[in-house]
Design a protein around this motif. Sequence first.
Motif, PDB file in Angstrom:
ATOM      1  N   UNK A 110      39.953  29.022  51.830  1.00  0.00           N
ATOM      2  CA  UNK A 110      39.865  30.764  51.139  1.00  0.00           C
ATOM      3  C   UNK A 110      40.219  30.420  49.706  1.00  0.00           C
ATOM      4  N   UNK A 111      39.903  30.988  48.998  1.00  0.00           N
ATOM      5  CA  UNK A 111      40.412  30.644  47.353  1.00  0.00           C
ATOM      6  C   UNK A 111      40.368  32.270  47.087  1.00  0.00           C
ATOM      7  N   UNK A 112      41.179  32.807  46.764  1.00  0.00           N
ATOM      8  CA  UNK A 112      41.192  34.163  45.763  1.00  0.00           C
ATOM      9  C   UNK A 112      41.809  34.100  43.959  1.00  0.00           C
ATOM     10  N   UNK A 113      41.233  34.609  43.034  1.00  0.00           N
ATOM     11  CA  UNK A 113      41.521  34.191  42.286  1.00  0.00           C
ATOM     12  C   UNK A 113      41.239  35.623  40.717  1.00  0.00           C
ATOM     13  N   UNK A 114      41.311  35.492  39.506  1.00  0.00           N
ATOM     14  CA  UNK A 114      41.695  36.928  39.265  1.00  0.00           C
ATOM     15  C   UNK A 114      42.853  38.112  39.567  1.00  0.00           C
ATOM     16  N   UNK A 115      42.609  39.117  38.990  1.00  0.00           N
ATOM     17  CA  UNK A 115      43.317  40.159  38.849  1.00  0.00           C
ATOM     18  C   UNK A 115      43.568  40.731  37.515  1.00  0.00           C
ATOM     19  N   UNK A 116      42.916  40.468  36.116  1.00  0.00           N
ATOM     20  CA  UNK A 116      42.889  40.831  35.298  1.00  0.00           C
ATOM     21  C   UNK A 116      42.525  42.156  34.892  1.00  0.00           C
ATOM     22  N   UNK A 117      41.466  42.391  35.998  1.00  0.00           N
ATOM     23  CA  UNK A 117      41.273  44.150  35.587  1.00  0.00           C
ATOM     24  C   UNK A 117      42.156  45.062  36.188  1.00  0.00           C
ATOM     25  N   UNK A 118      43.323  44.632  36.687  1.00  0.00           N
ATOM     26  CA  UNK A 118      44.497  45.053  37.732  1.00  0.00           C
ATOM     27  C   UNK A 118      45.108  45.301  36.212  1.00  0.00           C
ATOM     28  N   UNK A 119      45.750  43.850  35.546  1.00  0.00           N
ATOM     29  CA  UNK A 119      46.614  43.885  34.802  1.00  0.00           C
ATOM     30  C   UNK A 119      46.005  45.217  33.761  1.00  0.00           C
ATOM     31  N   UNK A 120      44.339  45.314  33.605  1.00  0.00           N
ATOM     32  CA  UNK A 120      44.460  46.002  32.251  1.00  0.00           C
ATOM     33  C   UNK A 120      44.332  47.609  32.677  1.00  0.00           C
ATOM     34  N   UNK A 121      44.516  47.861  34.079  1.00  0.00           N
ATOM     35  CA  UNK A 121      43.376  49.137  34.265  1.00  0.00           C
ATOM     36  C   UNK A 121      44.442  49.962  35.516  1.00  0.00           C
ATOM     37  N   UNK A 122      45.806  49.209  35.605  1.00  0.00           N
ATOM     38  CA  UNK A 122      46.432  49.705  37.120  1.00  0.00           C
ATOM     39  C   UNK A 122      47.513  49.389  37.503  1.00  0.00           C
ATOM     40  N   UNK A 123      48.014  51.392  37.185  1.00  0.00           N
ATOM     41  CA  UNK A 123      50.166  51.263  37.427  1.00  0.00           C
ATOM     42  C   UNK A 123      50.770  49.651  38.761  1.00  0.00           C
ATOM     43  N   UNK A 124      52.026  49.271  37.638  1.00  0.00           N
ATOM     44  CA  UNK A 124      52.209  47.705  38.625  1.00  0.00           C
ATOM     45  C   UNK A 124      52.850  48.398  39.722  1.00  0.00           C
ATOM     46  N   UNK A 125      53.382  49.850  40.137  1.00  0.00           N
ATOM     47  CA  UNK A 125      53.705  50.100  41.416  1.00  0.00           C
ATOM     48  C   UNK A 125      52.507  50.050  42.456  1.00  0.00           C
ATOM     49  N   UNK A 126      50.971  50.248  42.095  1.00  0.00           N
ATOM     50  CA  UNK A 126      50.199  49.985  43.461  1.00  0.00           C
ATOM     51  C   UNK A 126      49.849  48.372  43.449  1.00  0.00           C
TER      52      UNK A 126
END
Length: 225
Positions: A110-126
């Motif tokens: 299993x290969x998981x990638x990304x996270x840019x959408x979380x960086x731009x739109x999500x509070x760090x605490x979540x």
Amino acid sequence: MVAVALLIFRIEREAAVPIACSKWADGVDHEHQPMIAEQVGPLVYFVGDSYTGGSPMDAGVQWHEYVARDYMWSGRNLGVGLSGYVQRGTNGTTYLDRIESSRLFAADMVVVSGGLNDVRRTPESLIVPAVRSTLCRIRDLAPDVPVAVLSVFAAARDYGISRMNTVLEAEARRIGAAYIDVTDVLEQSAGSVGSDGTHPTDIGHRVLAESIGPMLPRPRGSLAR
């Protein structure tokens, strides 16, 4: 800045030793379900955002497809635009949602990638609990196969991306997964990023494949490279 430093220290300290994720009581006997038919080569699941699912900046072949072809793997694309560990994508799902609805128990890697959408739109605490829950669920469903966690895909690195990568690396270590930092790959090749300033072109996908492929673990059942 003191609070950020303490958070980084806490994450790294907690992730120093891989732990076993708690099993989720989903009522499904994954070990005795049939394997996917007509499989050619090891079965590798690729979970991600639009870098994995595709965007208007490319002609329809993404980096993981090149990797699968190069190494003779059977790839399963679980990439959806605008999605992330927290953020719901264009089809209303997070990474975890798609993992739950997939046949991940049949995976050889299993290969998981990304996270840019979380960086731009999500509070760090979540972010930390979402990343942890997602990676633990992958390990629960695929306990005996390699898992690779890739860093945030981006056209350039900034503070938010670096913070996200710190979380991804720590949580990857927590479940005994490989962590691969590929954030800077596209900056190194002209023509790799499309006119939107974010997504890879066909050249970019090929560059990503050539960089990522050799760094990935070997799937269960694969031949030596």
